[in-house]
Write a protein that holds these residues in place. Structure first.
Motif, PDB file in Angstrom:
ATOM      1  N   SER A 239      -4.797   2.958  -9.341  1.00 20.89           N
ATOM      2  CA  SER A 239      -6.167   3.037  -8.834  1.00 20.89           C
ATOM      3  C   SER A 239      -6.332   2.135  -7.613  1.00 20.89           C
ATOM      4  O   SER A 239      -5.520   1.246  -7.359  1.00 20.89           O
ATOM      5  CB  SER A 239      -7.157   2.614  -9.923  1.00 20.89           C
ATOM      6  OG  SER A 239      -7.021   1.236 -10.204  1.00 20.89           O
ATOM      7  N   GLU A 240      -7.413   2.376  -6.863  1.00 17.87           N
ATOM      8  CA  GLU A 240      -7.660   1.581  -5.654  1.00 17.87           C
ATOM      9  C   GLU A 240      -7.868   0.109  -5.982  1.00 17.87           C
ATOM     10  O   GLU A 240      -7.451  -0.757  -5.224  1.00 17.87           O
ATOM     11  CB  GLU A 240      -8.871   2.123  -4.907  1.00 17.87           C
ATOM     12  CG  GLU A 240      -8.578   3.366  -4.113  1.00 17.87           C
ATOM     13  CD  GLU A 240      -9.735   3.742  -3.207  1.00 17.87           C
ATOM     14  OE1 GLU A 240     -10.372   2.826  -2.650  1.00 17.87           O
ATOM     15  OE2 GLU A 240      -9.991   4.939  -3.083  1.00 17.87           O
ATOM     16  N   GLU A 241      -8.511  -0.164  -7.094  1.00 18.28           N
ATOM     17  CA  GLU A 241      -8.762  -1.562  -7.485  1.00 18.28           C
ATOM     18  C   GLU A 241      -7.440  -2.284  -7.766  1.00 18.28           C
ATOM     19  O   GLU A 241      -7.229  -3.408  -7.305  1.00 18.28           O
ATOM     20  CB  GLU A 241      -9.656  -1.603  -8.724  1.00 18.28           C
ATOM     21  CG  GLU A 241     -10.003  -3.002  -9.166  1.00 18.28           C
ATOM     22  CD  GLU A 241     -10.888  -3.002 -10.396  1.00 18.28           C
ATOM     23  OE1 GLU A 241     -10.833  -3.995 -11.141  1.00 18.28           O
ATOM     24  OE2 GLU A 241     -11.622  -2.021 -10.610  1.00 18.28           O
ATOM     25  N   THR A 242      -6.550  -1.627  -8.497  1.00 18.08           N
ATOM     26  CA  THR A 242      -5.245  -2.230  -8.798  1.00 18.08           C
ATOM     27  C   THR A 242      -4.432  -2.409  -7.522  1.00 18.08           C
ATOM     28  O   THR A 242      -3.767  -3.430  -7.332  1.00 18.08           O
ATOM     29  CB  THR A 242      -4.468  -1.350  -9.788  1.00 18.08           C
ATOM     30  OG1 THR A 242      -5.276  -1.136 -10.951  1.00 18.08           O
ATOM     31  CG2 THR A 242      -3.156  -1.982 -10.179  1.00 18.08           C
ATOM     32  N   GLU A 243      -4.513  -1.423  -6.639  1.00 19.59           N
ATOM     33  CA  GLU A 243      -3.797  -1.517  -5.367  1.00 19.59           C
ATOM     34  C   GLU A 243      -4.310  -2.698  -4.539  1.00 19.59           C
ATOM     35  O   GLU A 243      -3.519  -3.462  -3.973  1.00 19.59           O
ATOM     36  CB  GLU A 243      -3.975  -0.222  -4.581  1.00 19.59           C
ATOM     37  CG  GLU A 243      -3.306  -0.229  -3.232  1.00 19.59           C
ATOM     38  CD  GLU A 243      -3.601   1.030  -2.430  1.00 19.59           C
ATOM     39  OE1 GLU A 243      -3.192   1.053  -1.265  1.00 19.59           O
ATOM     40  OE2 GLU A 243      -4.243   1.962  -2.952  1.00 19.59           O
ATOM     41  N   SER A 244      -5.617  -2.863  -4.482  1.00 22.08           N
ATOM     42  CA  SER A 244      -6.193  -3.980  -3.727  1.00 22.08           C
ATOM     43  C   SER A 244      -5.784  -5.320  -4.323  1.00 22.08           C
ATOM     44  O   SER A 244      -5.491  -6.269  -3.581  1.00 22.08           O
ATOM     45  CB  SER A 244      -7.717  -3.872  -3.702  1.00 22.08           C
ATOM     46  OG  SER A 244      -8.118  -2.722  -3.007  1.00 22.08           O
ATOM     47  N   MET A 245      -5.757  -5.396  -5.651  1.00 18.98           N
ATOM     48  CA  MET A 245      -5.339  -6.634  -6.299  1.00 18.98           C
ATOM     49  C   MET A 245      -3.875  -6.928  -5.999  1.00 18.98           C
ATOM     50  O   MET A 245      -3.511  -8.077  -5.717  1.00 18.98           O
ATOM     51  CB  MET A 245      -5.577  -6.551  -7.798  1.00 18.98           C
ATOM     52  CG  MET A 245      -7.036  -6.641  -8.180  1.00 18.98           C
ATOM     53  SD  MET A 245      -7.425  -6.415  -9.932  1.00 18.98           S
ATOM     54  CE  MET A 245      -6.041  -7.041 -10.794  1.00 18.98           C
TER      55      MET A 245
ATOM     56  N   HIS B 155       0.833  -1.205   0.000  1.00 20.64           N
ATOM     57  CA  HIS B 155       0.000   0.000   0.000  1.00 20.64           C
ATOM     58  C   HIS B 155       0.870   1.259   0.000  1.00 20.64           C
ATOM     59  O   HIS B 155       0.602   2.209  -0.737  1.00 20.64           O
ATOM     60  CB  HIS B 155      -0.926  -0.012   1.219  1.00 20.64           C
ATOM     61  CG  HIS B 155      -1.537   1.319   1.529  1.00 20.64           C
ATOM     62  ND1 HIS B 155      -2.504   1.893   0.736  1.00 20.64           N
ATOM     63  CD2 HIS B 155      -1.306   2.196   2.535  1.00 20.64           C
ATOM     64  CE1 HIS B 155      -2.852   3.063   1.256  1.00 20.64           C
ATOM     65  NE2 HIS B 155      -2.131   3.263   2.337  1.00 20.64           N
TER      66      HIS B 155
END
Length: 65
Positions: free
Chosen positions: A31-37, A23
């Motif tokens: 993006s938040e989605e890519t970071e979460s993945m 993180h």
């Protein structure tokens, strides 16, 4: 049994720190989605490595090298 609890707590804290490290490195860059993945992938890989290490510890303690 006491060792399992200690190993579990250490593993949980290590995986949490691994996710937080990902993180911190890529938090504002993607993006938040890519970071979460990426965080999820890192945690899964870390958990697999820890399971392999735990299996090795158990095998060595039993004497089945």
């Amino acid at each position: 049994m006491k060792e399992v609890i200690i190993y579990g707590l250490v593993a949980l804290s290590s995986l949490t720190m691994l996710a937080y490290t990902v993180h911190m490195f890529i938090g504002g860059l993607v993006s938040e989605e890519t970071e979460s993945m990426a965080m999820g992938g890192a945690v899964i890989i870390g958990a697999i490595v820890m399971l392999i290490l735990a299996r090795d510890i158990l095998r060595r303690r039993r004497g089945n090298s």
